[in-house]
Write a protein that holds these residues in place. Structure first.
Motif, short mmCIF file in Angstrom:
data_model
loop_
_atom_site.label_atom_id
_atom_site.label_comp_id
_atom_site.label_asym_id
_atom_site.label_seq_id
_atom_site.Cartn_x
_atom_site.Cartn_y
_atom_site.Cartn_z
N MET A 74 1.12 -0.96 0.00
CA MET A 74 0.00 -0.11 -0.04
C MET A 74 0.72 1.13 -0.03
O MET A 74 0.68 2.15 -0.97
CB MET A 74 -0.90 -0.10 1.18
CG MET A 74 -1.94 1.10 1.36
SD MET A 74 -2.78 0.97 2.98
CE MET A 74 -4.13 2.27 2.68
N ARG A 75 1.96 1.21 0.74
CA ARG A 75 2.75 2.45 0.73
C ARG A 75 3.45 2.41 -0.61
O ARG A 75 3.59 3.73 -1.07
CB ARG A 75 3.78 2.15 1.87
CG ARG A 75 3.43 2.27 3.16
CD ARG A 75 4.36 1.88 4.38
NE ARG A 75 3.81 2.02 5.58
CZ ARG A 75 3.83 0.76 6.52
NH1 ARG A 75 3.84 -0.43 6.18
NH2 ARG A 75 3.41 1.05 7.48
N GLY A 76 4.13 1.77 -0.98
CA GLY A 76 4.56 1.71 -2.25
C GLY A 76 3.74 2.18 -3.42
O GLY A 76 4.10 3.11 -4.27
N TRP A 77 2.83 1.66 -3.39
CA TRP A 77 1.72 2.05 -4.37
C TRP A 77 1.28 3.50 -4.23
O TRP A 77 1.05 4.27 -5.35
CB TRP A 77 0.51 1.04 -4.35
CG TRP A 77 -0.46 1.38 -5.56
CD1 TRP A 77 -0.85 0.84 -6.70
CD2 TRP A 77 -1.63 2.20 -5.28
NE1 TRP A 77 -1.88 1.43 -7.26
CE2 TRP A 77 -2.59 2.18 -6.39
CE3 TRP A 77 -2.21 3.17 -4.30
CZ2 TRP A 77 -3.77 2.86 -6.60
CZ3 TRP A 77 -3.59 3.63 -4.34
CH2 TRP A 77 -4.27 3.68 -5.62
N LEU A 78 1.04 3.91 -3.01
CA LEU A 78 0.53 5.20 -2.88
C LEU A 78 1.71 6.26 -3.43
O LEU A 78 1.57 7.37 -4.00
CB LEU A 78 0.34 5.49 -1.52
CG LEU A 78 -0.75 5.05 -0.59
CD1 LEU A 78 -0.85 5.06 0.65
CD2 LEU A 78 -2.03 5.66 -1.42
N MET A 79 3.00 5.85 -3.29
CA MET A 79 4.10 6.86 -3.58
C MET A 79 4.32 7.09 -5.06
O MET A 79 4.31 7.91 -5.53
CB MET A 79 5.46 6.20 -3.04
CG MET A 79 5.66 5.93 -1.53
SD MET A 79 5.75 7.41 -0.47
CE MET A 79 5.89 6.28 1.02
N VAL A 80 3.95 5.59 -5.67
CA VAL A 80 4.02 5.53 -7.21
C VAL A 80 2.75 6.48 -7.76
O VAL A 80 3.12 7.44 -8.74
CB VAL A 80 3.97 4.27 -7.72
CG1 VAL A 80 3.80 4.02 -9.18
CG2 VAL A 80 5.44 3.54 -7.32
N LYS A 81 1.55 6.30 -7.14
CA LYS A 81 0.77 7.23 -7.74
C LYS A 81 0.78 8.70 -7.30
O LYS A 81 0.36 9.41 -8.09
CB LYS A 81 -0.59 6.67 -6.89
CG LYS A 81 -1.20 5.14 -7.36
CD LYS A 81 -1.59 5.49 -8.74
CE LYS A 81 -1.91 4.07 -9.42
NZ LYS A 81 -2.38 4.14 -10.88
#
Ligand SMILES: N[C@@H](CCC(=O)N[C@@H](CS)C(=O)NCC(=O)O)C(=O)O
Length: 216
Positions: A15-22
Protein backbone atom coordinates in the motif's frame (compact mmCIF):
# COMPACT_ATOMS: atom_id res chain seq x y z
CA UNK A 1 7.49 -0.40 -16.10
CA UNK A 2 6.19 -2.80 -13.50
CA UNK A 3 5.07 -2.39 -9.92
CA UNK A 4 4.87 -5.67 -8.04
CA UNK A 5 2.45 -5.71 -5.11
CA UNK A 6 1.05 -8.25 -2.67
CA UNK A 7 -2.58 -8.92 -1.80
CA UNK A 8 -4.04 -5.45 -1.27
CA UNK A 9 -6.20 -6.59 1.63
CA UNK A 10 -3.14 -7.54 3.69
CA UNK A 11 -0.01 -5.97 2.25
CA UNK A 12 0.72 -2.82 4.20
CA UNK A 13 4.10 -2.27 2.54
CA UNK A 14 2.56 -2.66 -0.91
CA UNK A 15 0.00 0.00 0.00
CA UNK A 16 2.82 2.40 0.87
CA UNK A 17 4.75 1.71 -2.35
CA UNK A 18 1.66 2.01 -4.50
CA UNK A 19 0.66 5.32 -2.87
CA UNK A 20 4.16 6.74 -3.51
CA UNK A 21 4.09 5.64 -7.15
CA UNK A 22 0.63 7.16 -7.65
CA UNK A 23 1.61 10.42 -5.90
CA UNK A 24 4.60 10.63 -8.25
CA UNK A 25 2.42 10.10 -11.33
CA UNK A 26 4.62 7.20 -12.42
CA UNK A 27 2.92 4.90 -14.93
CA UNK A 28 3.58 1.24 -14.22
CA UNK A 29 1.76 -2.01 -14.83
CA UNK A 30 0.52 -3.26 -11.46
CA UNK A 31 1.12 -6.94 -10.86
CA UNK A 32 -0.46 -8.32 -7.70
CA UNK A 33 1.04 -11.51 -6.29
CA UNK A 34 -1.29 -13.27 -3.83
CA UNK A 35 0.66 -13.49 -0.59
CA UNK A 36 1.10 -16.85 1.09
CA UNK A 37 1.61 -15.41 4.56
CA UNK A 38 5.40 -15.20 4.44
CA UNK A 39 8.10 -16.40 2.00
CA UNK A 40 5.76 -16.51 -0.99
CA UNK A 41 7.72 -18.55 -3.63
CA UNK A 42 6.47 -16.42 -6.56
CA UNK A 43 8.02 -13.36 -4.91
CA UNK A 44 11.39 -14.96 -4.32
CA UNK A 45 11.62 -15.50 -8.07
CA UNK A 46 11.02 -11.91 -9.12
CA UNK A 47 11.89 -9.39 -6.40
CA UNK A 48 15.53 -8.88 -5.31
CA UNK A 49 14.55 -9.07 -1.63
CA UNK A 50 11.77 -11.61 -2.13
CA UNK A 51 9.39 -8.94 -0.84
CA UNK A 52 6.89 -6.46 -2.23
CA UNK A 53 6.58 -3.65 -3.14
CA UNK A 54 9.12 -3.81 -5.98
CA UNK A 55 9.29 -1.28 -8.83
CA UNK A 56 10.96 -1.68 -12.21
CA UNK A 57 10.97 1.67 -14.00
CA UNK A 58 13.10 3.12 -16.81
CA UNK A 59 16.05 0.86 -16.06
CA UNK A 60 15.79 1.36 -12.29
CA UNK A 61 15.03 -1.51 -9.94
CA UNK A 62 13.73 -0.21 -6.62
CA UNK A 63 12.68 -2.13 -3.55
CA UNK A 64 12.21 -1.18 0.12
CA UNK A 65 9.37 1.31 0.55
CA UNK A 66 11.61 4.14 1.76
CA UNK A 67 13.81 3.80 -1.34
CA UNK A 68 10.65 3.81 -3.45
CA UNK A 69 9.57 7.01 -1.66
CA UNK A 70 12.88 8.69 -2.50
CA UNK A 71 12.74 7.48 -6.11
CA UNK A 72 9.19 8.79 -6.47
CA UNK A 73 10.14 12.13 -4.90
CA UNK A 74 12.60 12.63 -7.76
CA UNK A 75 9.55 12.72 -10.06
CA UNK A 76 7.31 14.72 -7.72
CA UNK A 77 9.28 16.68 -5.10
CA UNK A 78 6.02 17.44 -3.27
CA UNK A 79 6.25 13.93 -1.79
CA UNK A 80 8.40 15.71 0.80
CA UNK A 81 7.66 19.17 2.26
CA UNK A 82 9.44 22.07 0.56
CA UNK A 83 10.95 23.65 3.70
CA UNK A 84 14.08 21.88 4.93
CA UNK A 85 13.09 21.58 8.63
CA UNK A 86 9.71 20.15 7.67
CA UNK A 87 11.36 17.84 5.15
CA UNK A 88 13.82 16.62 7.79
CA UNK A 89 10.92 15.94 10.14
CA UNK A 90 8.95 14.11 7.45
CA UNK A 91 11.92 11.90 6.61
CA UNK A 92 12.52 11.18 10.30
CA UNK A 93 8.98 10.04 11.00
CA UNK A 94 8.85 8.04 7.77
CA UNK A 95 12.10 6.30 8.74
CA UNK A 96 10.84 5.67 12.28
CA UNK A 97 7.74 4.05 10.79
CA UNK A 98 9.82 1.98 8.41
CA UNK A 99 12.12 0.71 11.15
CA UNK A 100 9.75 0.23 14.06
CA UNK A 101 6.34 -0.49 15.52
CA UNK A 102 6.82 -4.24 15.34
CA UNK A 103 4.49 -4.89 18.28
CA UNK A 104 1.65 -3.08 16.52
CA UNK A 105 2.31 -4.96 13.29
CA UNK A 106 2.33 -8.32 15.05
CA UNK A 107 -0.75 -7.69 17.18
CA UNK A 108 -2.83 -5.98 14.50
CA UNK A 109 -2.03 -7.41 11.07
CA UNK A 110 -3.58 -5.34 8.29
CA UNK A 111 -6.89 -6.64 7.03
CA UNK A 112 -8.98 -4.17 5.05
CA UNK A 113 -12.05 -6.38 5.02
CA UNK A 114 -12.75 -7.17 8.66
CA UNK A 115 -13.99 -5.45 11.81
CA UNK A 116 -11.68 -6.58 14.58
CA UNK A 117 -12.75 -3.86 17.03
CA UNK A 118 -11.14 -4.34 20.43
CA UNK A 119 -8.67 -7.04 19.37
CA UNK A 120 -4.89 -6.83 19.39
CA UNK A 121 -4.45 -4.59 22.42
CA UNK A 122 -1.50 -5.50 24.62
CA UNK A 123 0.98 -3.28 26.51
CA UNK A 124 3.48 -3.32 23.64
CA UNK A 125 1.01 -2.58 20.83
CA UNK A 126 -0.64 0.15 22.91
CA UNK A 127 2.79 1.69 23.56
CA UNK A 128 3.42 1.74 19.80
CA UNK A 129 0.04 3.40 19.27
CA UNK A 130 0.84 6.00 21.94
CA UNK A 131 4.10 6.83 20.16
CA UNK A 132 2.27 7.09 16.81
CA UNK A 133 -0.32 9.39 18.33
CA UNK A 134 2.49 11.57 19.72
CA UNK A 135 4.16 11.70 16.29
CA UNK A 136 0.90 12.73 14.65
CA UNK A 137 0.13 15.35 17.31
CA UNK A 138 3.63 16.86 17.25
CA UNK A 139 3.79 16.91 13.47
CA UNK A 140 0.34 18.42 13.02
CA UNK A 141 1.08 21.06 15.69
CA UNK A 142 4.36 22.07 14.07
CA UNK A 143 3.60 21.68 10.37
CA UNK A 144 -0.05 20.74 9.82
CA UNK A 145 -1.79 24.09 9.51
CA UNK A 146 -4.04 24.54 6.52
CA UNK A 147 -5.13 20.95 5.91
CA UNK A 148 -6.01 17.61 7.48
CA UNK A 149 -2.75 15.76 6.76
CA UNK A 150 0.50 15.58 8.74
CA UNK A 151 2.00 18.49 6.82
CA UNK A 152 -1.27 20.31 6.13
CA UNK A 153 -2.88 20.43 2.74
CA UNK A 154 -0.77 17.93 0.80
CA UNK A 155 -0.99 14.17 1.38
CA UNK A 156 2.71 13.33 1.13
CA UNK A 157 5.18 10.47 1.59
CA UNK A 158 4.97 10.65 5.39
CA UNK A 159 1.18 10.25 5.20
CA UNK A 160 1.67 7.34 2.78
CA UNK A 161 4.01 5.66 5.28
CA UNK A 162 1.36 5.95 7.99
CA UNK A 163 -1.65 5.05 5.80
CA UNK A 164 -1.49 1.31 6.63
CA UNK A 165 -1.28 2.24 10.33
CA UNK A 166 -4.50 4.17 9.86
CA UNK A 167 -5.96 1.06 8.22
CA UNK A 168 -5.01 -1.03 11.24
CA UNK A 169 -6.46 1.47 13.68
CA UNK A 170 -9.72 1.51 11.72
CA UNK A 171 -9.90 -2.30 11.71
CA UNK A 172 -8.94 -2.85 15.38
CA UNK A 173 -10.47 0.36 16.82
CA UNK A 174 -8.28 0.88 19.87
CA UNK A 175 -9.01 3.97 22.01
CA UNK A 176 -7.66 7.04 20.19
CA UNK A 177 -7.30 10.75 20.81
CA UNK A 178 -9.60 13.06 18.89
CA UNK A 179 -6.68 14.27 16.80
CA UNK A 180 -5.73 10.70 15.81
CA UNK A 181 -9.35 9.83 15.10
CA UNK A 182 -9.75 12.86 12.82
CA UNK A 183 -6.45 12.15 11.06
CA UNK A 184 -7.53 8.53 10.45
CA UNK A 185 -10.80 9.77 8.92
CA UNK A 186 -8.94 12.19 6.65
CA UNK A 187 -6.51 9.51 5.44
CA UNK A 188 -9.30 6.97 4.86
CA UNK A 189 -11.17 9.53 2.73
CA UNK A 190 -8.10 10.49 0.69
CA UNK A 191 -8.95 9.44 -2.91
CA UNK A 192 -5.93 7.18 -3.49
CA UNK A 193 -6.44 5.45 -0.14
CA UNK A 194 -10.14 5.03 -0.92
CA UNK A 195 -9.20 3.59 -4.31
CA UNK A 196 -6.83 1.06 -2.69
CA UNK A 197 -9.63 -0.09 -0.36
CA UNK A 198 -12.00 -0.47 -3.35
CA UNK A 199 -9.49 -2.60 -5.24
CA UNK A 200 -8.85 -4.70 -2.13
CA UNK A 201 -12.58 -5.38 -1.81
CA UNK A 202 -12.61 -6.78 -5.37
CA UNK A 203 -9.83 -9.30 -4.84
CA UNK A 204 -10.81 -12.97 -5.18
CA UNK A 205 -11.97 -14.62 -1.96
CA UNK A 206 -9.55 -17.43 -2.77
CA UNK A 207 -6.66 -15.04 -1.93
CA UNK A 208 -7.81 -14.76 1.65
CA UNK A 209 -5.68 -16.48 4.28
CA UNK A 210 -7.27 -18.28 7.20
CA UNK A 211 -4.71 -16.95 9.66
CA UNK A 212 -5.73 -13.35 8.95
CA UNK A 213 -9.47 -13.99 8.62
CA UNK A 214 -10.15 -15.91 11.81
CA UNK A 215 -8.94 -13.51 14.51
CA UNK A 216 -12.41 -12.75 15.85
N1 LIG B 1 11.10 -3.43 4.44
C1 LIG B 1 10.26 -3.79 3.34
C2 LIG B 1 9.17 -4.70 3.84
C3 LIG B 1 8.42 -5.36 2.71
C4 LIG B 1 7.58 -6.54 3.21
O1 LIG B 1 7.79 -7.08 4.31
N2 LIG B 1 6.62 -6.95 2.38
C5 LIG B 1 5.80 -8.10 2.71
C6 LIG B 1 4.34 -7.86 2.34
S1 LIG B 1 3.59 -6.56 3.28
C7 LIG B 1 6.21 -9.29 1.86
O2 LIG B 1 6.61 -9.13 0.73
N3 LIG B 1 6.12 -10.50 2.44
C8 LIG B 1 6.46 -11.69 1.72
C9 LIG B 1 5.42 -12.74 1.83
O3 LIG B 1 4.38 -12.50 2.48
O4 LIG B 1 5.63 -13.79 1.22
C10 LIG B 1 9.71 -2.52 2.68
O5 LIG B 1 9.83 -1.45 3.30
O6 LIG B 1 9.23 -2.53 1.54
Amino acid sequence: MKLYLGTRRYSSWSMRGWLMVKLAGIEAEEIVIPLGGGHTPALAALSPSGLVPYLEHEGARVWESLAIAEYCAEFNPALWPAARPARAHARSIAAEMHAGFRALRMAMPMNLGRDYSGLGQNPESLADIARIEAIWANTRAAFGAGGPYLFGEVFNAADAMFAPVVARLLTYAPPLSELAFDYCAAVRAQPLVANWYEMAAKEPASWQLEKYESLA
